[in-house]
Write a protein that holds these residues in place. Structure first.
Motif, short mmCIF file in Angstrom:
data_model
loop_
_atom_site.label_atom_id
_atom_site.label_comp_id
_atom_site.label_asym_id
_atom_site.label_seq_id
_atom_site.Cartn_x
_atom_site.Cartn_y
_atom_site.Cartn_z
N GLU A 143 0.83 -1.21 0.00
CA GLU A 143 0.00 0.00 0.00
C GLU A 143 0.86 1.25 0.00
O GLU A 143 1.90 1.31 0.66
CB GLU A 143 -0.89 -0.01 1.24
N TYR A 144 0.42 2.26 -0.76
CA TYR A 144 1.12 3.55 -0.75
C TYR A 144 0.60 4.38 0.43
O TYR A 144 -0.61 4.48 0.64
CB TYR A 144 0.89 4.32 -2.05
N VAL A 145 1.53 4.95 1.20
CA VAL A 145 1.15 5.76 2.37
C VAL A 145 1.79 7.14 2.25
O VAL A 145 2.80 7.32 1.59
CB VAL A 145 1.60 5.09 3.68
N SER A 146 1.17 8.10 2.88
CA SER A 146 1.66 9.48 2.85
C SER A 146 1.81 9.99 4.28
O SER A 146 1.30 9.37 5.23
CB SER A 146 0.69 10.37 2.07
N PRO A 147 2.53 11.10 4.47
CA PRO A 147 2.74 11.63 5.82
C PRO A 147 1.43 11.85 6.57
O PRO A 147 0.45 12.37 6.00
CB PRO A 147 3.47 12.95 5.57
N GLY A 148 1.40 11.44 7.83
CA GLY A 148 0.20 11.59 8.65
C GLY A 148 -0.71 10.38 8.63
O GLY A 148 -1.59 10.26 9.49
N ARG A 149 -0.51 9.50 7.67
CA ARG A 149 -1.34 8.30 7.57
C ARG A 149 -1.10 7.42 8.80
O ARG A 149 0.02 7.23 9.26
CB ARG A 149 -0.95 7.54 6.30
N VAL A 150 -2.19 6.88 9.35
CA VAL A 150 -2.10 6.00 10.52
C VAL A 150 -1.61 4.63 10.08
O VAL A 150 -2.24 3.96 9.25
CB VAL A 150 -3.45 5.89 11.23
N ALA A 151 -0.47 4.20 10.62
CA ALA A 151 0.05 2.87 10.32
C ALA A 151 -0.64 1.81 11.17
O ALA A 151 -0.76 0.66 10.76
CB ALA A 151 1.55 2.82 10.58
N GLY A 152 -1.08 2.21 12.36
CA GLY A 152 -1.76 1.27 13.22
C GLY A 152 -1.96 1.84 14.61
O GLY A 152 -1.55 2.97 14.91
N LEU A 153 -2.60 1.05 15.45
CA LEU A 153 -2.84 1.42 16.84
C LEU A 153 -2.14 0.43 17.75
O LEU A 153 -2.06 -0.77 17.43
CB LEU A 153 -4.33 1.41 17.15
N ILE A 154 -1.62 0.91 18.87
CA ILE A 154 -1.05 0.03 19.88
C ILE A 154 -1.94 0.08 21.11
O ILE A 154 -2.06 1.12 21.78
CB ILE A 154 0.40 0.42 20.24
N HIS A 155 -2.63 -1.02 21.38
CA HIS A 155 -3.53 -1.12 22.52
C HIS A 155 -2.73 -1.49 23.77
O HIS A 155 -1.77 -2.26 23.70
CB HIS A 155 -4.61 -2.17 22.25
N LEU A 156 -3.15 -0.97 24.91
CA LEU A 156 -2.37 -1.08 26.15
C LEU A 156 -3.10 -1.96 27.16
O LEU A 156 -3.96 -1.49 27.91
CB LEU A 156 -2.16 0.32 26.74
N PRO A 157 -2.77 -3.26 27.21
CA PRO A 157 -3.49 -4.17 28.10
C PRO A 157 -3.39 -3.79 29.57
O PRO A 157 -4.30 -4.09 30.36
CB PRO A 157 -2.82 -5.53 27.85
N ASP A 158 -2.28 -3.14 29.95
CA ASP A 158 -2.12 -2.79 31.36
C ASP A 158 -2.86 -1.51 31.72
O ASP A 158 -2.96 -1.15 32.90
CB ASP A 158 -0.64 -2.68 31.73
N PHE A 159 -3.38 -0.78 30.72
CA PHE A 159 -4.20 0.42 30.96
C PHE A 159 -5.46 0.33 30.08
O PHE A 159 -5.59 1.03 29.08
CB PHE A 159 -3.42 1.69 30.63
N PRO A 160 -6.38 -0.57 30.42
CA PRO A 160 -7.51 -0.85 29.53
C PRO A 160 -8.42 0.35 29.27
O PRO A 160 -9.11 0.38 28.25
CB PRO A 160 -8.28 -1.96 30.26
N MET A 161 -8.43 1.35 30.14
CA MET A 161 -9.30 2.51 29.93
C MET A 161 -8.60 3.62 29.13
O MET A 161 -9.21 4.63 28.82
CB MET A 161 -9.76 3.06 31.29
#
Length: 347
Positions: A291-309
């Motif tokens: 996939e072609y991506v440009s500046p600012g594009r979200v590559a992904g999310l990192i979810h934090l199991p130790d801080f669920p809220m």
């Protein structure tokens, strides 16, 4: 005062290998057997580690050295070279083909990137050490015995446990344009969807097999063929077809009709073409390979199991390019590479 090693000990490190070879590489014919890496361990004090090796030689001509299993959990190259080794016949060869489909055999049998014998990553051990740990001894054997025989080297990899790749080829930048061009020609013949020239400043640099080939001025192609510890049919086919094309183009399989050549797309890596995790957690990718991506594009999310809220952390691209690889599995640690991206280059 710093101790100085005796001259004969230094010579042993540089010249002699403790690995026994089962046959003479200079003999004509098809030969197969096991290199014997003698290694004393808790369960067997006087045994050896077998490393499969195949040599097919027919008269004079160039020598191709083909490597799979440099990392033990990267399977496309291992299987492709086993298939090739079974099919190769002396009559079809002009010159010599030396095949080590499972170079880091202990790691292959353990299904690990590094060797279970000493914890070492073979592709970070070159040029090796004849008096070192088992992995360093393997690297030394390759550097001192096999590479001096070789006119070209093909080293087949994949993403292993941690990454998935678009099937691609890379070559090391040589000491001059002529050396770089000779390796780049291998990539053109191999015909991966994309290819690029590496400066060798990351990922192990001069300690890799490609780095040692560059030191010895031997054209070398490295391929990344899949990942996730799976066996990609696309990567397997590319490995088999690409190796046959190279052997045909360099005259070793002159009587063989090679698979149809495809045109590779040449790309480059910039100084900031890797994204890394800045926190530990569960990575949810929002990108696809190619996939072609440009500046600012979200590559992904990192979810934090130790801080669920807490809201997941966003990882964004700071420049544009095409996604070459991405991390697997989902669990990541701080500093883990999440993806690599590349840009087009005009050749």
């Amino acid at each position: 005062m710093e101790s100085v090693q005796p001259r004969d000990e230094l010579a042993a490190r540089l010249m002699e290998t403790p690995i026994a070879t089962p046959f003479d590489y200079d003999e004509d014919g098809k030969q197969d057997g096991f290199l014997r890496l003698y290694h004393s361990r808790e369960t067997n004090g006087y045994g050896y580690v077998p490393i499969p090796v195949i040599s097919v030689k027919n008269g004079k001509g160039p020598t191709a050295f083909l490597v799979g299993g440099n990392h033990g959990n990267e399977y496309e190259g291992i299987v492709a070279l086993m298939n090739l080794a079974r099919d190769l016949e002396q009559a079809s060869v002009q010159g010599r083909v030396i095949v080590l489909p499972s170079l880091n055999f202990p790691a292959v049998m353990a299904g690990t990137r590094s060797s279970p014998l000493d914890g070492s990553n073979l592709n970070r051990c070159f040029p090796g050490d004849a008096m070192g740990s088992p992995t360093h001894v393997i690297a030394h054997y390759v550097s001192s015995v096999l590479l001096p025989l070789a006119d070209l080297v093909i080293d087949l990899h994949a993403g292993g446990r941690s990454s998935q790749f678009i099937p691609c080829a890379l070559v090391r930048e040589g000491r001059n344009e002529h050396e770089t061009a000779k390796s780049a020609r291998l990539a053109d013949w191999f015909g991966a969807p994309i290819s690029f020239v590496s400066k060798g400043k990351g990922g192990g640099g001069s300690l890799t097999l490609a780095g040692e080939c560059a030191r010895q001025a031997i054209p070398c192609l490295t391929a990344e063929l899949g990942g996730g510890e799976t066996l990609s049919q696309q990567g397997l086919k590319l490995a088999m077809d690409g190796v046959l094309r190279i052997l045909s183009q360099c005259g070793i399989l002159a009587s063989t009709v090679p698979p149809t050549m495809t045109t590779t797309r040449w790309v480059k890596k910039g100084p900031d073409t890797r994204l890394h995790a800045h926190v530990a957690g569960i990575f949810e990718p929002r990108i696809e390979l190619g996939e072609y991506v440009s500046p600012g594009r979200v590559a992904g999310l990192i979810h934090l199991p130790d801080f669920p809220m807490r809201k997941p952390e966003e990882v964004r691209f700071e420049s544009s390019g095409y996604v070459l690889s991405r991390h697997v599995p989902a669990l990541v640690g701080r500093g883990d590479e999440l993806c690599t991206f590349v840009t087009d280059v005009i050749r």
